[in-house]
Design a protein around this motif. Structure first.
Motif, PDB file in Angstrom:
ATOM      1  N   GLU A 183      -2.244 100.062  59.575  1.00  0.00           N
ATOM      2  CA  GLU A 183      -2.807 100.896  60.641  1.00  0.00           C
ATOM      3  C   GLU A 183      -3.861 101.857  60.096  1.00  0.00           C
ATOM      4  OE1 GLU A 183      -1.188 104.323  63.673  1.00  0.00           O
ATOM      5  OE2 GLU A 183       0.146 102.665  63.196  1.00  0.00           O
ATOM      6  N   THR A 184      -3.613 102.451  58.960  1.00  0.00           N
ATOM      7  CA  THR A 184      -4.553 103.387  58.334  1.00  0.00           C
ATOM      8  C   THR A 184      -5.793 102.645  57.828  1.00  0.00           C
ATOM      9  OG1 THR A 184      -2.700 104.788  57.684  1.00  0.00           O
ATOM     10  CG2 THR A 184      -4.788 105.152  56.548  1.00  0.00           C
ATOM     11  N   ILE A 185      -5.598 101.480  57.221  1.00  0.00           N
ATOM     12  CA  ILE A 185      -6.724 100.687  56.719  1.00  0.00           C
ATOM     13  C   ILE A 185      -7.628 100.270  57.874  1.00  0.00           C
ATOM     14  CG2 ILE A 185      -7.373  98.538  55.563  1.00  0.00           C
ATOM     15  CD1 ILE A 185      -4.719  98.789  53.967  1.00  0.00           C
ATOM     16  N   LEU A 186      -7.020  99.801  58.965  1.00  0.00           N
ATOM     17  CA  LEU A 186      -7.797  99.391  60.139  1.00  0.00           C
ATOM     18  C   LEU A 186      -8.576 100.554  60.737  1.00  0.00           C
ATOM     19  CD1 LEU A 186      -5.488  96.921  62.074  1.00  0.00           C
ATOM     20  CD2 LEU A 186      -7.740  96.468  61.117  1.00  0.00           C
ATOM     21  N   LYS A 187      -7.931 101.710  60.793  1.00  0.00           N
ATOM     22  CA  LYS A 187      -8.598 102.904  61.323  1.00  0.00           C
ATOM     23  C   LYS A 187      -9.857 103.202  60.507  1.00  0.00           C
ATOM     24  CE  LYS A 187      -5.436 105.817  62.693  1.00  0.00           C
ATOM     25  NZ  LYS A 187      -4.445 106.906  62.649  1.00  0.00           N
ATOM     26  N   ALA A 188      -9.735 103.131  59.197  1.00  0.00           N
ATOM     27  CA  ALA A 188     -10.878 103.397  58.317  1.00  0.00           C
ATOM     28  C   ALA A 188     -11.973 102.352  58.491  1.00  0.00           C
ATOM     29  CB  ALA A 188     -10.425 103.449  56.861  1.00  0.00           C
ATOM     30  N   LEU A 189     -11.594 101.074  58.578  1.00  0.00           N
ATOM     31  CA  LEU A 189     -12.588 100.011  58.748  1.00  0.00           C
ATOM     32  C   LEU A 189     -13.306 100.108  60.083  1.00  0.00           C
ATOM     33  CD1 LEU A 189     -10.649  96.960  57.255  1.00  0.00           C
ATOM     34  CD2 LEU A 189     -12.635  98.127  56.269  1.00  0.00           C
ATOM     35  N   ARG A 190     -12.580 100.464  61.124  1.00  0.00           N
ATOM     36  CA  ARG A 190     -13.208 100.603  62.443  1.00  0.00           C
ATOM     37  C   ARG A 190     -14.144 101.810  62.475  1.00  0.00           C
ATOM     38  NH1 ARG A 190      -7.714  98.749  65.488  1.00  0.00           N
ATOM     39  NH2 ARG A 190      -8.211  96.522  65.490  1.00  0.00           N
ATOM     40  N   LEU A 191     -13.754 102.887  61.820  1.00  0.00           N
ATOM     41  CA  LEU A 191     -14.629 104.063  61.751  1.00  0.00           C
ATOM     42  C   LEU A 191     -15.865 103.780  60.901  1.00  0.00           C
ATOM     43  CD1 LEU A 191     -12.064 106.993  61.352  1.00  0.00           C
ATOM     44  CD2 LEU A 191     -13.572 106.576  63.300  1.00  0.00           C
ATOM     45  N   ALA A 192     -15.727 102.906  59.915  1.00  0.00           N
ATOM     46  CA  ALA A 192     -16.836 102.605  59.004  1.00  0.00           C
ATOM     47  C   ALA A 192     -18.010 101.927  59.703  1.00  0.00           C
ATOM     48  CB  ALA A 192     -16.343 101.735  57.849  1.00  0.00           C
ATOM     49  N   ARG A 193     -17.766 101.365  60.878  1.00  0.00           N
ATOM     50  CA  ARG A 193     -18.867 100.736  61.616  1.00  0.00           C
ATOM     51  C   ARG A 193     -19.853 101.755  62.166  1.00  0.00           C
ATOM     52  NH1 ARG A 193     -15.756  96.854  65.608  1.00  0.00           N
ATOM     53  NH2 ARG A 193     -14.102  98.326  65.211  1.00  0.00           N
ATOM     54  N   GLY A 194     -19.405 102.996  62.389  1.00  0.00           N
ATOM     55  CA  GLY A 194     -20.297 103.966  62.997  1.00  0.00           C
ATOM     56  C   GLY A 194     -20.434 105.289  62.273  1.00  0.00           C
ATOM     57  N   LYS A 195     -19.668 105.479  61.208  1.00  0.00           N
ATOM     58  CA  LYS A 195     -19.705 106.750  60.489  1.00  0.00           C
ATOM     59  C   LYS A 195     -19.953 106.506  59.008  1.00  0.00           C
ATOM     60  CE  LYS A 195     -16.633 109.514  63.354  1.00  0.00           C
ATOM     61  NZ  LYS A 195     -15.505 110.434  63.335  1.00  0.00           N
ATOM     62  N   SER A 196     -20.360 107.555  58.342  1.00  0.00           N
ATOM     63  CA  SER A 196     -20.544 107.455  56.893  1.00  0.00           C
ATOM     64  C   SER A 196     -19.185 107.487  56.202  1.00  0.00           C
ATOM     65  CB  SER A 196     -21.401 108.613  56.391  1.00  0.00           C
ATOM     66  OG  SER A 196     -20.645 109.807  56.378  1.00  0.00           O
ATOM     67  N   ILE A 197     -19.156 107.006  54.986  1.00  0.00           N
ATOM     68  CA  ILE A 197     -17.922 106.993  54.193  1.00  0.00           C
ATOM     69  C   ILE A 197     -17.380 108.411  54.027  1.00  0.00           C
ATOM     70  CG2 ILE A 197     -16.960 106.475  51.902  1.00  0.00           C
ATOM     71  CD1 ILE A 197     -17.548 103.963  53.536  1.00  0.00           C
ATOM     72  N   TYR A 198     -18.271 109.368  53.842  1.00  0.00           N
ATOM     73  CA  TYR A 198     -17.826 110.750  53.614  1.00  0.00           C
ATOM     74  C   TYR A 198     -17.274 111.383  54.887  1.00  0.00           C
ATOM     75  CZ  TYR A 198     -20.035 109.879  49.211  1.00  0.00           C
ATOM     76  OH  TYR A 198     -20.352 109.324  48.005  1.00  0.00           O
ATOM     77  N   ALA A 199     -17.786 110.993  56.031  1.00  0.00           N
ATOM     78  CA  ALA A 199     -17.237 111.481  57.302  1.00  0.00           C
ATOM     79  C   ALA A 199     -15.833 110.912  57.515  1.00  0.00           C
ATOM     80  CB  ALA A 199     -18.146 111.096  58.467  1.00  0.00           C
ATOM     81  N   ILE A 200     -15.649 109.660  57.151  1.00  0.00           N
ATOM     82  CA  ILE A 200     -14.327 109.032  57.275  1.00  0.00           C
ATOM     83  C   ILE A 200     -13.357 109.684  56.294  1.00  0.00           C
ATOM     84  CG2 ILE A 200     -13.048 106.868  57.061  1.00  0.00           C
ATOM     85  CD1 ILE A 200     -15.756 105.454  57.681  1.00  0.00           C
ATOM     86  N   GLU A 201     -13.850 109.969  55.095  1.00  0.00           N
ATOM     87  CA  GLU A 201     -13.017 110.634  54.088  1.00  0.00           C
ATOM     88  C   GLU A 201     -12.472 111.957  54.638  1.00  0.00           C
ATOM     89  OE1 GLU A 201     -13.389 111.827  49.401  1.00  0.00           O
ATOM     90  OE2 GLU A 201     -15.155 112.135  50.656  1.00  0.00           O
ATOM     91  N   ASN A 202     -13.321 112.730  55.292  1.00  0.00           N
ATOM     92  CA  ASN A 202     -12.888 114.006  55.860  1.00  0.00           C
ATOM     93  C   ASN A 202     -11.990 113.825  57.066  1.00  0.00           C
ATOM     94  OD1 ASN A 202     -14.253 115.508  53.948  1.00  0.00           O
ATOM     95  ND2 ASN A 202     -16.142 115.537  55.144  1.00  0.00           N
ATOM     96  N   THR A 203     -12.264 112.820  57.882  1.00  0.00           N
ATOM     97  CA  THR A 203     -11.482 112.586  59.089  1.00  0.00           C
ATOM     98  C   THR A 203     -10.073 112.095  58.770  1.00  0.00           C
ATOM     99  OG1 THR A 203     -13.494 111.979  60.280  1.00  0.00           O
ATOM    100  CG2 THR A 203     -11.416 111.299  61.278  1.00  0.00           C
ATOM    101  N   LEU A 204      -9.956 111.134  57.870  1.00  0.00           N
ATOM    102  CA  LEU A 204      -8.671 110.490  57.595  1.00  0.00           C
ATOM    103  C   LEU A 204      -7.947 111.002  56.352  1.00  0.00           C
ATOM    104  CD1 LEU A 204      -9.514 106.750  58.404  1.00  0.00           C
ATOM    105  CD2 LEU A 204      -8.446 108.462  59.878  1.00  0.00           C
ATOM    106  N   ASP A 205      -8.603 111.856  55.571  1.00  0.00           N
ATOM    107  CA  ASP A 205      -8.012 112.357  54.335  1.00  0.00           C
ATOM    108  C   ASP A 205      -7.693 111.199  53.379  1.00  0.00           C
ATOM    109  OD1 ASP A 205      -6.938 114.115  52.439  1.00  0.00           O
ATOM    110  OD2 ASP A 205      -4.946 114.085  53.359  1.00  0.00           O
ATOM    111  N   ILE A 206      -8.697 110.348  53.188  1.00  0.00           N
ATOM    112  CA  ILE A 206      -8.593 109.217  52.269  1.00  0.00           C
ATOM    113  C   ILE A 206      -9.820 109.250  51.365  1.00  0.00           C
ATOM    114  CG2 ILE A 206      -8.511 106.704  52.071  1.00  0.00           C
ATOM    115  CD1 ILE A 206      -7.266 106.650  54.860  1.00  0.00           C
TER     116      ILE A 206
END
Length: 176
Positions: free
Chosen positions: A92-115
């Protein structure tokens, strides 16, 4: 190995361990050996403590069940469809990150998901290299539940899990 359709990460009042125990009990009666496909003679062989990450700072520990096939003496671990072998993060966490990666930068996802950004980059690379074609061709993007997606992927590609690292040197890869 086989999902029983029960949600591994539901917000039910029972604990993750209780959910896993219910899954393992049902799976022991339904699973076939991954090596010889023997549907009978699978028994509980032991257990061990495994840690799963929900985020970099949020973790759960589960005692997972090992099973043994009496026909070929193969041992394996019973994991729900929402768990990818050899990965600490749940699907579930991996999918969330991959889906966010389509529209956000890696660093934005890092801050959003704490990964960690390097972990997200590695997941993106693995997805692109080994899973994207099947994900698109079988329209798995329309499935929102991680457990359902994991189950559908396993049906289409027996012996593999979504986001499991695939190596050309593994015997299962050559049977695909």
């Amino acid at each position: 190995m086989n999902s029983t359709g029960q949600s591994f990460t539901s917000k039910a009042p029972i604990s993750f361990q209780q959910q896993y125990n219910q899954f393992a009990f049902q799976a022991l009666m339904q699973v076939a050996c991954p090596k010889c496909q023997n549907p009978a003679g699978i028994t509980r062989h032991g257990s061990y403590l495994r840690q799963f990450y929900l985020t970099a700072s949020e973790r759960i520990k589960l005692t997972v069940t090992r099973a043994r096939c009496h026909a070929c003496n193969c041992t394996f671990v019973l994991l729900p469809a929402g768990v990818t072998p050899y990965k600490r993060y749940i699907l579930e966490t991996i999918l969330k990150a991959l889906r966010l990666a389509r529209g956000k930068s890696i660093y934005a996802i890092e801050n959003t998901l704490d990964i960690c950004a390097s972990t997200i980059r590695r997941w993106k690379m693995q997805f692109e290299k080994w899973h994207k074609v099947m994900y698109i061709s079988h329209e798995l993007s329309k499935i929102h539940s991680a457990e359902e997606l994991g189950s559908m992927y396993a049906l289409e590609r027996p012996g593999r899990r979504f986001m499991q690292v695939i190596s050309a040197w593994t015997p299962l890869f050559h049977r695909i």
